[in-house]
Design a protein around this motif. Structure first.
Motif, PDB file in Angstrom:
ATOM      1  N   ILE A 228      15.368  48.005  47.362  1.00 52.02           N
ATOM      2  CA  ILE A 228      16.032  48.023  48.157  1.00 52.02           C
ATOM      3  C   ILE A 228      16.565  46.629  48.728  1.00 52.02           C
ATOM      4  O   ILE A 228      16.903  46.061  46.832  1.00 52.02           O
ATOM      5  N   ALA A 229      18.533  46.630  49.251  1.00 48.79           N
ATOM      6  CA  ALA A 229      18.601  45.197  48.878  1.00 48.79           C
ATOM      7  C   ALA A 229      18.014  44.275  49.301  1.00 48.79           C
ATOM      8  O   ALA A 229      17.000  44.247  49.937  1.00 48.79           O
ATOM      9  N   HIS A 230      18.494  42.385  48.722  1.00 50.41           N
ATOM     10  CA  HIS A 230      17.989  41.292  48.560  1.00 50.41           C
ATOM     11  C   HIS A 230      18.909  40.548  48.264  1.00 50.41           C
ATOM     12  O   HIS A 230      19.572  40.361  47.879  1.00 50.41           O
ATOM     13  N   ARG A 231      19.028  39.446  49.575  1.00 48.23           N
ATOM     14  CA  ARG A 231      20.618  38.522  49.277  1.00 48.23           C
ATOM     15  C   ARG A 231      19.072  36.994  49.461  1.00 48.23           C
ATOM     16  O   ARG A 231      18.782  36.332  50.997  1.00 48.23           O
ATOM     17  N   LEU A 232      19.754  36.047  48.745  1.00 46.50           N
ATOM     18  CA  LEU A 232      19.594  34.880  49.227  1.00 46.50           C
ATOM     19  C   LEU A 232      19.961  34.163  50.356  1.00 46.50           C
ATOM     20  O   LEU A 232      21.379  34.595  50.337  1.00 46.50           O
TER      21      LEU A 232
END
Length: 314
Positions: A228-232
């Motif tokens: 899945i997407a992971h963003r800072l």
């Protein structure tokens, strides 16, 4: 499905904190897991205990493969009357040159034990272990911070090797000239390594989340392994105190349902200022689930925010 906010322990929020007013107009849910690792296990289907070493190494460098890994995070241990206490771990603000200098005397020590020390980042180190190495259960840093280390060292015959190794690590780092300079500059010494999170990279990790926004390496590593997407998180800007909201997918025109926004490591005051515009906007626009590190959970929908007759009882 609601957007989920992962928040610090509820007791950290003063009665006049804006989040308390939001809770007064929300619906209490059954309590969820308490603590950092328990919460991660609740969101992700992964082996327990979590192989944090392999997961975070894979996120950072992509070379975890099928090796056995162990986190070896730089740490500050302070002696007291009853032994020693772990006061800080993994956030020691080390420059890469300082990290390399501290690691230099440790490399041959680990090689003698059939281990290879890898400086994945200045503040996050890993040990690559020989196949078949027997590793006892090590507690995560959150379980040991502030406590007597004697309560958390591996016990018994299988733990003896690791207790000796831990002692040798501390002797070498205690004598390191860099730590004298850090103390003189008012910085905590890096006089130990905290070993934890042993295991191999799991073949699969499952979750119902669509993505996460977080600075936490293990949470982002789990998201990456789950596909899945992971963003800072976007850093707070002095010119634009609401700038962290730009990290939220809804701000970029993407659906935000099933996204987890990690705020659990932030001070309550930071949430009341820099993050509150984002929280308030989300609460007006879409369902939220508020999950506190201490286990309490609330559901907040846009229409119940008109329940102005409720007293602030959270």
């Amino acid at each position: 499905m609601s957007v989920e906010l992962w928040l610090p322990a509820l007791a950290r929020f003063e009665p006049d904190h804006p989040l308390r007013r939001l809770l007064a107009r929300a619906d209490r849910l059954d309590d969820g897991p308490q603590g950092y690792l328990a919460a991660l296990a609740g969101w992700f289907g992964a082996p327990e205990p979590l192989p944090a070493g392999a997961l975070t190494r894979e996120l950072a460098t992509g070379d975890a493969d099928d090796a056995l890994w162990l986190c070896a995070d730089p740490a500050w241990v302070e002696p007291d009357m009853n032994g020693a206490r772990l006061l800080a771990c993994g956030q020691m603000q080390l420059a890469i040159a300082d990290a390399m200098a501290l690691a230099e005397p440790l490399v041959p020590l680990f090689e003698e034990q059939g281990m290879r020390l890898e400086l994945t980042s200045p503040d996050r180190w890993h040990l690559r272990l020989s196949p078949g190495t027997v590793v006892p259960a090590f507690p995560a840093p959150e379980q040991a911070l502030g406590e007597n280390l004697l309560m958390h060292l591996p016990q018994g015959a299988e733990g003896r090797r690791w207790r000796i190794l831990q002692n040798e690590i501390q002797v070498l780092l205690h004598q390191h000239p860099l730590n004298a300079r850090r103390r003189a500059a008012g910085q905590p010494p890096v006089n130990s390594l905290w070993l934890w999170g042993a295991g191999q990279l799991p073949a699969t990790v499952t979750t119902s989340l669509r993505g996460v926004v977080s600075d936490d390496p293990l949470l982002r590593a789990l998201a990456a392994r789950a596909g899945i997407a992971h963003r800072l998180r976007t850093p707070v800007s002095g010119a634009n105190p609401a700038s962290p909201a730009a990290a939220i997918p809804a701000q970029a025109g993407e659906p935000a349902a099933h996204w987890l926004i990690d705020l659990q490591d932030l001070p309550a005051q930071a949430i009341a200022t820099a993050w509150w515009p984002m929280v308030d906007t989300l609460a007006r626009q879409r369902p939220l689930r508020l999950s506190f590190a201490s286990g309490e959970r609330w559901a907040c929908r846009p229409w119940p925010r008109w329940r102005v007759w409720r007293r602030v009882r959270a």
